[in-house]
Write an enzyme that holds these catalytic residues in place. Structure first.
Site, short mmCIF file in Angstrom:
data_model
loop_
_atom_site.label_atom_id
_atom_site.label_comp_id
_atom_site.label_asym_id
_atom_site.label_seq_id
_atom_site.Cartn_x
_atom_site.Cartn_y
_atom_site.Cartn_z
N PHE A 128 11.31 -29.61 -12.50
CA PHE A 128 11.51 -29.01 -11.18
C PHE A 128 10.56 -29.62 -10.16
CE2 PHE A 128 11.10 -25.89 -7.79
CZ PHE A 128 12.43 -25.56 -7.56
N ASP A 217 2.94 -33.79 -10.50
CA ASP A 217 3.33 -32.69 -9.60
C ASP A 217 2.51 -31.45 -9.98
OD1 ASP A 217 4.50 -30.58 -8.27
OD2 ASP A 217 6.56 -31.25 -8.60
N LYS A 246 2.18 -24.53 -3.08
CA LYS A 246 2.00 -23.12 -3.45
C LYS A 246 0.60 -22.53 -3.22
CE LYS A 246 6.01 -22.56 -6.42
NZ LYS A 246 6.68 -23.77 -6.88
C1 LIG Z 1 7.78 -24.65 -6.46
C2 LIG Z 1 7.71 -26.07 -6.89
C3 LIG Z 1 8.13 -27.12 -6.05
C4 LIG Z 1 8.85 -26.86 -4.75
O1 LIG Z 1 8.09 -26.14 -3.83
P1 LIG Z 1 8.82 -25.49 -2.55
O2 LIG Z 1 7.65 -25.05 -1.71
O3 LIG Z 1 9.67 -24.40 -3.03
O4 LIG Z 1 9.60 -26.56 -1.88
C5 LIG Z 1 7.95 -28.41 -6.48
N1 LIG Z 1 7.37 -28.68 -7.66
C6 LIG Z 1 6.95 -27.70 -8.49
C7 LIG Z 1 6.30 -28.07 -9.78
C8 LIG Z 1 7.12 -26.37 -8.15
O5 LIG Z 1 6.75 -25.40 -8.99
#
Ligand SMILES: *Cc1c(COP(=O)(O)O)cnc(C)c1O
Length: 392
Positions: A128, A217, A246
């Site tokens: 993700f 990430d 986040k």
């Molecule tokens: C939540 C998340 C994203 C995307 O973040 P948004 O602020 O919702 O665009 C990308 N990578 C990871 C690992 C995430 O948990």
């Protein structure tokens, strides 16, 4: 009648206000919030320090264009670089923007050194990286990409297995056009699956060998969530590019890409931008979050409490081996994997005033604020135990 599009399956509950680890519903019930906006409110709801920061800054200056100097952003970037591998930071507003900007940095680097065809990104299948067009095709998940074609080219995929080897055939998936490997250090939405330190080292080794870049990430697992500032720190691996979001804003939307000097050469004036990214309001809040997390003992406390939490959860698993398959994760990014679909379990926890959220592979995801109290963890354990004991 709701005028909101139906792209979420929302629970029938709303909240009046929050305080620390708790949320208070419209019908005056108190919930222990171990979702915290999905690892966003790293310091809990309505943290007094953050409230004061945003109040003070809002009276001075909210937004100016990136055409001008923004000292608040300089300050936060300095704090991030002094704390991590990074030499430069580029601010965005969200995680998906940060992961896409990370891809842009990687591609532009190879373009800048005369290798424009080196532009493919190798990702983990069903991982993700956000919901924008490129990010969904980076994830390679059918559920997220279905109906959103045409397919965005430029992404290849590897499996991440529970068994060994963790990355079968990875060398075969890298070709002369591969620019970078991009993975979540701990797969979040994918079911709270940490990539073991050994495997991170292996990825770094392959990247060095093939002269490609490593993008980790840390949008969900970063900013202290794992007990270390970055989840990869335990492995001693140094990535080239790290998207974050986040937790860094403590509830205010911030995204950023951290990068080393080498790859930053592509980011020349005009090459990338964001209207809102790096605005003074966001930057002053992010700066305060950094101050709190950087305090001596803050992360030690996260480590200590999470160790206790994991240990006690493992005892609950032992007591209910027919319900709980595995307890996994790192720090305060915790997944309880059930044998069956987790919907009912999450509902029961909520009936008992504990909020959690799902992740893939039947996982109940638990994300307390990083400044959670031991007594609040004990309350959560009590509720989880009760739900297990009554579970049919
Ligand atoms: C939540 C998340 C994203 C995307 O973040 P948004 O602020 O919702 O665009 C990308 N990578 C990871 C690992 C995430 O948990």
């Amino acid at each position: 009648m709701s005028f909101l599009a139906k792209n979420y399956n929302r629970k029938k509950i709303s909240f009046k206000y929050g305080k620390g680890s708790y949320l208070y519903s419209k019908d005056n019930k108190k919930y222990l919030d171990f979702v915290q906006g999905i690892a966003v409110n790293s310091l809990g709801h309505a943290n007094p320090l953050l409230v004061k920061t945003i109040k003070d800054q809002s009276k001075k200056l909210w937004h100016v264009s990136n055409a001008f100097q923004i000292p608040e952003g300089e300050k936060l970037a300095k704090k991030l670089c002094e704390r991590t591998f990074a030499d430069y930071v580029m601010f965005q507003n969200s995680g998906a923007e940060a992961t896409e900007a990370a891809i842009k940095v990687a591609r532009k680097y190879f373009y800048s050194i005369g290798k424009p065809k080196k532009n493919r990104i190798l990702c983990i299948k069903n991982s993700f990286h956000g919901r924008t067009l490129a990010a969904i095709f980076a994830s390679g998940s059918k559920k997220m990409t279905e109906g959103f074609g045409p397919k965005i080219p430029g992404f290849d995929h590897i499996d991440f297995k529970d068994s060994k080897p963790r990355f079968p055939n990875i060398r075969k998936r890298i070709n002369k056009n591969t620019a970078a490997i991009m993975v979540e250090t701990i797969l979040g939405e994918g079911g709270i699956k940490p990539i073991p330190d050994k495997c991170l080292k292996y990825l770094r080794k392959i990247c060095n060998e093939k002269k490609i870049l490593l993008i980790l990430d840390e949008v969900q697992c970063g900013i202290g969530r794992s007990g270390n500032f970055f989840a990869f720190e335990g492995s001693k691996v140094k990535p080239d590019i790290v998207p974050i979001a986040k937790g860094i804003g403590g509830g205010f939307p911030i995204g950023a890409v951290l990068m080393n000097k080498k790859v930053a050469i592509g980011m020349t004036p005009g090459s990338h931008g964001s209207t809102f990214g790096g605005n003074p309001l966001a930057m002053s809040v992010g700066s305060k979050v950094m101050d709190v997390i950087s305090k001596k003992n803050f992360l030690n406390n996260v480590k200590k409490l999470s160790k206790y939490f994991h240990f006690r959860l493992s005892k609950i698993k032992e007591a209910y081996p027919h319900i709980i398959k595995q307890v996994r994760g790192k720090g305060l990014l915790i997944g309880i994997q059930l044998f069956e679909d987790q919907t009912k379990f999450i509902k029961k926890l909520m009936d008992n005033k504990l909020l959690t959220i799902r992740a893939a592979e039947n996982v109940v995801r638990i994300l307390p604020p990083l400044n959670v109290k031991k007594s609040e963890i004990d309350l959560a354990l009590k509720i989880i135990n009760k739900v297990c004991s009554e579970y049919k």
